[in-house]
Motif scaffolding. Structure first.
Motif, mmCIF file in Angstrom:
data_model
loop_
_atom_site.group_PDB
_atom_site.id
_atom_site.type_symbol
_atom_site.label_atom_id
_atom_site.label_comp_id
_atom_site.label_asym_id
_atom_site.label_seq_id
_atom_site.Cartn_x
_atom_site.Cartn_y
_atom_site.Cartn_z
ATOM 1 N N ARG A 1 -16.754 -82.550 13.489
ATOM 2 C CA ARG A 1 -15.946 -83.332 12.546
ATOM 3 C C ARG A 1 -14.462 -83.099 12.720
ATOM 4 O O ARG A 1 -13.634 -83.944 12.371
ATOM 5 C CB ARG A 1 -16.371 -83.020 11.105
ATOM 6 N N VAL B 1 -8.758 -85.556 12.483
ATOM 7 C CA VAL B 1 -9.871 -84.960 11.746
ATOM 8 C C VAL B 1 -10.605 -86.057 10.977
ATOM 9 O O VAL B 1 -9.982 -86.985 10.456
ATOM 10 C CB VAL B 1 -9.345 -83.885 10.761
ATOM 11 N N ASN B 2 -11.934 -85.964 10.920
ATOM 12 C CA ASN B 2 -12.731 -86.932 10.161
ATOM 13 C C ASN B 2 -12.624 -86.617 8.663
ATOM 14 O O ASN B 2 -13.257 -85.696 8.171
ATOM 15 C CB ASN B 2 -14.186 -86.868 10.611
ATOM 16 N N THR B 3 -11.819 -87.404 7.970
ATOM 17 C CA THR B 3 -11.550 -87.128 6.556
ATOM 18 C C THR B 3 -12.236 -88.128 5.632
ATOM 19 O O THR B 3 -11.766 -88.374 4.523
ATOM 20 C CB THR B 3 -10.039 -87.183 6.270
ATOM 21 N N GLU B 4 -13.341 -88.704 6.072
ATOM 22 C CA GLU B 4 -14.015 -89.713 5.246
ATOM 23 C C GLU B 4 -13.046 -90.839 4.885
ATOM 24 O O GLU B 4 -12.984 -91.287 3.743
ATOM 25 C CB GLU B 4 -14.609 -89.082 3.985
ATOM 26 N N TRP C 1 -9.914 -90.931 4.373
ATOM 27 C CA TRP C 1 -8.778 -90.660 3.502
ATOM 28 C C TRP C 1 -7.569 -90.409 4.387
ATOM 29 O O TRP C 1 -7.706 -89.798 5.440
ATOM 30 C CB TRP C 1 -9.064 -89.418 2.627
ATOM 31 N N PHE D 1 -13.909 -80.501 -1.223
ATOM 32 C CA PHE D 1 -14.330 -80.649 0.170
ATOM 33 C C PHE D 1 -14.467 -82.119 0.579
ATOM 34 O O PHE D 1 -14.996 -82.411 1.639
ATOM 35 C CB PHE D 1 -15.689 -79.937 0.390
ATOM 36 N N PHE E 1 -12.215 -84.627 1.353
ATOM 37 C CA PHE E 1 -11.380 -85.322 2.355
ATOM 38 C C PHE E 1 -10.639 -84.373 3.290
ATOM 39 O O PHE E 1 -9.552 -84.668 3.767
ATOM 40 C CB PHE E 1 -10.365 -86.232 1.635
ATOM 41 N N GLY F 1 -12.138 -82.873 5.988
ATOM 42 C CA GLY F 1 -12.808 -82.763 7.275
ATOM 43 C C GLY F 1 -14.220 -82.209 7.202
ATOM 44 O O GLY F 1 -14.848 -81.993 8.236
ATOM 45 N N LEU F 2 -14.733 -81.995 5.995
ATOM 46 C CA LEU F 2 -16.086 -81.450 5.859
ATOM 47 C C LEU F 2 -17.094 -82.600 5.689
ATOM 48 O O LEU F 2 -16.699 -83.722 5.371
ATOM 49 C CB LEU F 2 -16.123 -80.472 4.678
ATOM 50 N N PRO F 3 -18.381 -82.313 5.901
ATOM 51 C CA PRO F 3 -19.384 -83.389 5.902
ATOM 52 C C PRO F 3 -19.411 -84.206 4.605
ATOM 53 O O PRO F 3 -19.101 -83.699 3.529
ATOM 54 C CB PRO F 3 -20.712 -82.628 6.073
ATOM 55 N N GLY F 4 -19.847 -85.472 4.767
ATOM 56 C CA GLY F 4 -19.808 -86.417 3.660
ATOM 57 C C GLY F 4 -20.699 -86.063 2.494
ATOM 58 O O GLY F 4 -20.468 -86.520 1.370
ATOM 59 N N TYR F 5 -21.733 -85.206 2.722
ATOM 60 C CA TYR F 5 -22.615 -84.904 1.587
ATOM 61 C C TYR F 5 -21.878 -84.166 0.479
ATOM 62 O O TYR F 5 -22.317 -84.143 -0.661
ATOM 63 C CB TYR F 5 -23.873 -84.148 2.006
ATOM 64 N N TRP F 6 -20.719 -83.573 0.780
ATOM 65 C CA TRP F 6 -19.955 -82.897 -0.272
ATOM 66 C C TRP F 6 -19.448 -83.891 -1.318
ATOM 67 O O TRP F 6 -19.185 -83.515 -2.461
ATOM 68 C CB TRP F 6 -18.783 -82.116 0.320
ATOM 69 N N VAL G 1 -22.428 -83.700 -3.659
ATOM 70 C CA VAL G 1 -22.587 -82.371 -4.273
ATOM 71 C C VAL G 1 -21.417 -82.080 -5.210
ATOM 72 O O VAL G 1 -21.583 -81.671 -6.367
ATOM 73 C CB VAL G 1 -22.690 -81.279 -3.183
#
Lengths: 145, 471
Positions: free
Chosen positions: A43, A134-137, A139, B258, B260, B262-267, B270
């Motif tokens: 990620r 970075v993969n920031t969803e 944002w 967590f 935005f 860079g951590l996985p989307g499931y956060w 959660v």
């Protein structure tokens, strides 16, 4: 609960919920963090963390940039978001901007002059470039950060 | 009013901790006003004290004075709960001076030396820990904090071990050990920014939305036991349920940081689900405080302490609970992340939960440390005034910052194209920033009133008719 008609809910039960619940959620949290740890390299595009990026992060930290700016939305809210500044402005602009500070415009917010040399400016830009990937969803919502 | 003797003489070590806490608190507010001005007059004090330096002083002073407050509270509370003298009052006093000198030297370092030079001078190259928000302290300071914390915990734990073990002292001890343990993550600073950010939250979030809530609950429960005379069984039960919910929601609630970074989307799921539940323990705390006051079995002469205690519960719920909930769901936070909304929440949460609980303890304990059960009537009246002035001042600040945040989101975040740039947006927020500054001035006035209450003596009739006063 606190009232006299507690219906048998005792202090011991409350204590057990506290200890049991806490241990359960610590373990669950640790498990998810463990999974997350293994996703971070992909990620964050960790393969692209060059020595320049590492040095750039150190510049970022030792100039206390976070004291005015946000980076991926975290920090102080006094100056613009820099997680996507590489995309917004480009590397040359960032270097020129840093060298032109402070503007000295009366009444305007001022950024200190950090006297970075060419190598340091390059490293900082490399760090910000890596950060922008970075993969920031998705944002921030738009380019203005 | 009758003179009052401490049950255990060693409780007296709390006094310098409380005095230092209040002095540093005052420094924090002065720098806060400077920051508020810099939002409006951008070059105010530049280049002598740039914004980032002033902010570092503001936030670090907050942390340090709250730690002084927690430690002082523990030194006061633990001997009484354990029904034994403190293990080593001398150690407590030595650690006080070490912590104060280290803290003052750190703040002086921030103000007098460029940060990059400070980093070089203090061995940041040995272990790079500096330059991360709230954890800006040089390496020797961080090590010093660990040493002071260990000495403090040793002292407190030994006292609890040799004496009576109450629910309050156990929960407090767990909170304090957790505080020290989580601080160790401040030494973790991976090169990967994403990983760095994740572990940074292990300190910041798991402090304020985790173990600090145990400290908060324990201190509040203690003051309520003392001032209301309600049965311990009842108060202990409340305490356990509150801290249980605090951790059962707060640990996974870390996920709301967590989204935005860079951590996985499931956060996103959660964090949203569990942090949405985080107001529950704060709401319970409010119900708890009112309930205990209603069922009080005595009229304690220190009515000011009771006001601070109830104020803590209510303002903690508003600041940490309600203002947190406002922007905690990930679809909302997508737009509000890193805006003035965050600043609004941060200010009200810290004030409501942690500033007020420390003042509650000081208000309860300080008169006894000065040889009386409660402060003189006029001093208590000043305290109560100061509660309202500070709280209203903070309220104005927070509403102003919330207004600023909403407008900022509207102009800068919501438009998909043609959004307003950051600095142009800031120019549009000036009205709110002036309003915020006025709230800050109000807050400082309230603080001055509070500090002055310590110097207000008895009225003539209090001195003369002293005996029947005690209730």
């Amino acid at each position: 609960m606190g009232a006299g008609n507690t219906g048998g809910f005792t202090k011991q039960m409350a204590r057990n919920i506290f200890y049991g619940g806490t241990v359960f959620f610590i373990l669950l949290f640790a498990a998810i963090v463990f999974h997350t740890e293994r996703q971070i390299p992909a990620r964050s595009n960790a393969a692209a963390i060059t020595p320049e990026v590492v040095r750039g992060k150190k510049i970022w930290e030792t100039r206390n940039c976070i004291g005015c700016h946000t980076l991926l939305g975290e920090g102080a809210y006094f100056a613009p978001e820099l997680g996507n500044v590489y995309t917004r402005r480009g590397g040359d602009f960032i270097k020129a901007w840093m060298q032109a500070q402070p503007t000295g415009a009366p009444g305007r917010r001022q950024m200190p002059q950090f006297h970075l040399d060419e190598q340091q400016l390059h490293d900082l830009v490399e760090f910000l470039k890596w950060t922008s990937q970075v993969n920031t969803e998705k944002w921030p919502p738009n380019i203005e950060g | 009013m009758k003179t009052f003797q401490l049950k255990y003489r060693s409780q007296a070590v709390a006094k310098p901790y409380f005095v230092a806490a209040l002095l540093l608190f005052t420094g924090q507010i002065v720098f806060g006003l400077g920051l508020g001005l810099q939002y409006l007059i951008g070059d105010f004090l530049f280049p002598a004290i740039p914004f980032n330096v002033a902010r570092m002083v503001h936030t670090n002073l907050l942390i340090v004075w709250l730690l002084f407050g927690f430690m002082g509270s523990a030194y006061y509370l633990v001997p009484e709960e354990s029904e034994t003298e403190l293990h080593s009052p001398k150690l407590a006093l030595a650690l006080f001076w070490i912590f104060l000198v280290a803290g003052a030297a750190t703040i002086a370092g921030y103000l007098l030396v460029p940060y990059a030079t400070l980093a070089e001078m203090t061995g940041n190259d040995l272990l790079q820990t500096m330059g991360r928000e709230f954890l800006e302290q040089p390496l020797p300071t961080k090590v010093g904090i660990v040493i002071v914390a260990l000495g403090f915990l040793f002292n407190i734990s030994m006292t609890v071990l040799k004496g009576r073990k109450t629910s309050i002292s156990l929960v407090l001890l767990l909170g304090l050990w957790g505080l020290a343990l989580m601080f160790l993550f401040s030494f973790v600073n991976p090169h990967n920014l994403v990983r760095d950010k994740m572990y940074w939250w292990f300190v910041v979030h798991l402090w304020v939305e985790g173990v600090w809530e145990l400290i908060l609950g324990a201190l509040l429960a203690y003051v309520l036991v003392k001032t209301t005379g309600v049965d311990r069984e009842v108060i202990d039960k409340w305490l356990y349920v509150i801290v249980a919910f605090a951790l059962m929601t707060g640990i996974l609630g870390t996920g709301h940081h967590f989204y935005f970074i860079g951590l996985p989307g499931y956060w996103l799921w959660v964090g949203s689900v569990f942090s949405a539940l985080e107001p529950i323990p704060f709401f319970m705390m409010t119900v708890f405080a009112f309930n205990m006051v209603q069922r009080r079995r005595r009229e304690h002469p220190n009515q000011a302490a009771l006001l601070w205690a109830v104020g803590t519960a209510v303002m903690g719920f508003l600041g940490a609970g309600l203002w947190g909930f406002l922007h905690t769901l990930s679809p909302v936070n997508y737009y509000t992340h890193g805006t003035q909304i965050t600043a609004a929440h941060g200010h009200l949460a810290f004030y409501g939960a942690y500033v007020l609980v420390v003042i509650t303890m000081i208000s309860y304990a300080m008169p006894t440390l000065r040889g009386r059960e409660a402060a003189p009537r006029r001093a208590q009246a000043a305290e109560m005034w100061s509660f309202w002035i500070m709280t209203i001042g903070m309220g104005v600040m927070v509403l102003a910052l919330t207004g600023a945040g909403i407008l900022q989101v509207w102009l800068q975040r919501l438009p998909e194209s043609g959004a307003m740039p950051f600095m142009a947006t800031q120019d549009q927020l000036r009205f709110f920033y002036w309003l915020r500054l006025s709230g800050g001035v109000g807050f400082l006035i309230g603080l001055v009133v509070y500090l002055s209450s310590f110097f207000i003596g008895e009225t003539a009739d209090e001195t003369l008719g002293s005996v029947p006063q005690a209730a």
